[in-house]
Motif scaffolding. Structure first.
Motif, short mmCIF file in Angstrom:
data_model
loop_
_atom_site.label_atom_id
_atom_site.label_comp_id
_atom_site.label_asym_id
_atom_site.label_seq_id
_atom_site.Cartn_x
_atom_site.Cartn_y
_atom_site.Cartn_z
N GLN A 150 99.38 -36.48 -19.20
CA GLN A 150 100.61 -37.16 -18.75
C GLN A 150 100.42 -38.67 -18.59
O GLN A 150 101.38 -39.36 -18.23
CB GLN A 150 101.12 -36.53 -17.43
CG GLN A 150 100.25 -36.73 -16.19
CD GLN A 150 99.21 -35.66 -16.02
OE1 GLN A 150 98.38 -35.45 -16.90
NE2 GLN A 150 99.21 -34.98 -14.87
N ILE A 181 99.77 -42.40 -20.11
CA ILE A 181 99.84 -43.10 -21.38
C ILE A 181 99.44 -44.57 -21.21
O ILE A 181 99.68 -45.19 -20.18
CB ILE A 181 101.22 -43.01 -22.06
CG1 ILE A 181 102.34 -43.29 -21.06
CG2 ILE A 181 101.42 -41.68 -22.73
CD1 ILE A 181 103.71 -43.27 -21.71
N ILE A 218 109.64 -40.31 -19.97
CA ILE A 218 108.58 -41.29 -20.14
C ILE A 218 108.95 -42.56 -19.38
O ILE A 218 110.12 -42.92 -19.28
CB ILE A 218 108.34 -41.58 -21.64
CG1 ILE A 218 107.14 -42.51 -21.82
CG2 ILE A 218 109.59 -42.15 -22.32
CD1 ILE A 218 106.65 -42.57 -23.26
N GLU A 277 104.59 -34.82 -26.31
CA GLU A 277 103.48 -35.40 -27.07
C GLU A 277 104.00 -36.70 -27.71
O GLU A 277 104.92 -36.67 -28.54
CB GLU A 277 103.04 -34.35 -28.10
CG GLU A 277 101.71 -34.60 -28.72
CD GLU A 277 101.86 -35.46 -29.94
OE1 GLU A 277 102.52 -35.02 -30.89
OE2 GLU A 277 101.32 -36.58 -29.93
N ALA A 305 101.78 -39.62 -28.47
CA ALA A 305 100.76 -40.54 -29.00
C ALA A 305 101.11 -40.96 -30.42
O ALA A 305 101.65 -40.18 -31.21
CB ALA A 305 99.40 -39.84 -28.99
N GLN A 328 97.57 -41.24 -25.52
CA GLN A 328 97.98 -40.29 -24.49
C GLN A 328 96.79 -39.49 -23.99
O GLN A 328 95.97 -39.00 -24.77
CB GLN A 328 99.02 -39.33 -25.09
CG GLN A 328 99.52 -38.30 -24.12
CD GLN A 328 100.74 -37.55 -24.63
OE1 GLN A 328 101.20 -37.77 -25.76
NE2 GLN A 328 101.28 -36.68 -23.81
#
Ligand code: SAM
Length: 273
Positions: free
Chosen positions: A217, A219, A238, A194, A196, A214
């Motif tokens: 998956q 972004i 990421i 997570e 965001a 987000q």
């Protein structure tokens, strides 16, 4: 047989017919494609639908199950998924099933397969099962049940944990992979970290603000006021493309505990949305 019927189960039972109609495999007396000679879906002796063994093996493959995994099947039927995960992959298995007769059958099947010490069956409503320690979750449930489970999966399972579903998807949570086995489609999702919120990103001696939005998956957002592109999460890994004024640059790293780190950059979370 089922003493403590709850409202969710009452919803599921008539809908199991829908699973058969949807072309799902069945246990017991079945042909290779889960239909009888007239082409009608067949059901096993318990009048419940099971994943075909070929499909179970493909689900375990798709999730990359190894001996390090705890594989939990919610609505585990005759126990075949956790039993096969233990027998063929050396994993630990957990089956959660509301129907007591199926729990008895599962325990007998686990003993017969020689994996009784590595597999546990719990008579429980699947909505009551904690998922925190589960590294691979398998599902062959109705779409609306998948959707009801989705927030619990995202809140409780660790980044990088895998979810595999026979036939039914997770609504707008795009699967990371899809595979077809005979006439059955199976789906894989990797639980994303997570990320965001607002971050302070440091690279090459300078720092800038990174703002991430987000959607599972996927972004998007901005770095130093410029939009980022091709933002992706796979578990805690990421990657995104940012432009700091010298053209697009691909940043890849790992996210954990309010920090992200990559080769030559790091970020610390300032706030959540
Ligand atoms: C379609 S079968 C799938 C069996 C097995 N997972 C497989 O793939 O072969 C769904 C199972 O979910 C069980 N079930 C339905 N509602 C449940 C609930 N609320 N909690 C636990 N199990 C439930 C049913 O009894 C049934 O055995």
């Amino acid at each position: 047989m089922i003493r403590r019927r709850n409202s969710r189960l009452l919803v599921l039972v008539p809908a199991l017919a829908g699973l058969a109609v949807a072309g799902c495999g069945t246990g017991g007396n079945q042909s290779a494609n889960g239909t009888n000679q007239s082409g009608e879906p067949v059901r096993d002796q318990q009048d419940l639908v099971s994943s075909e063994y070929e499909v179970v093996r493909a689900m375990l493959d798709l999730a990359g199950v190894t001996a390090n995994d705890l594989v939990a099947d919610l609505g585990s039927g005759d126990g075949r998924i956790p039993i096969l995960a233990a027998k063929e992959r050396g994993a630990r298995g957990l089956g959660v099933e509301i129907d007591r007769a199926r729990i008895r059958q599962s325990n007998a099947n686990a003993s017969a397969a020689g994996v009784a010490t590595r597999v546990q069956f719990r008579q429980q409503d699947l909505f009551q099962t904690p998922l925190n320690d589960v590294s691979v979750l398998t599902l062959f449930l109705l779409p609306e049940i998948n959707l009801q489970l989705r927030p619990r999966i995202l809140a409780q399972m660790k980044p990088g944990a895998r979810v595999v579903s026979n036939t039914f998807d997770m609504g707008d949570w795009r699967p990371d992979q899809t595979r077809t086995v005979g006439r059955t489609t199976i789906f894989l999702w990797v639980v994303p970290a997570e990320v965001a919120g607002r971050w302070r990103l440091t690279r090459g001696g300078g720092s800038t603000e990174l703002v991430l939005t987000q959607n599972y998956q996927d972004i998007s957002g901005s770095a130093g006021g410029n939009p980022i592109a091709e933002g992706q999460l796979q578990g805690d890994r990421i990657a995104f493309t940012a432009n700091f004024g010298q053209g697009p640059q691909r940043l890849e790293g790992q996210a954990a505990d309010g920090r992200m780190r990559g080769n030559g950059w790091e970020a610390v979370r300032i706030s959540r949305p």
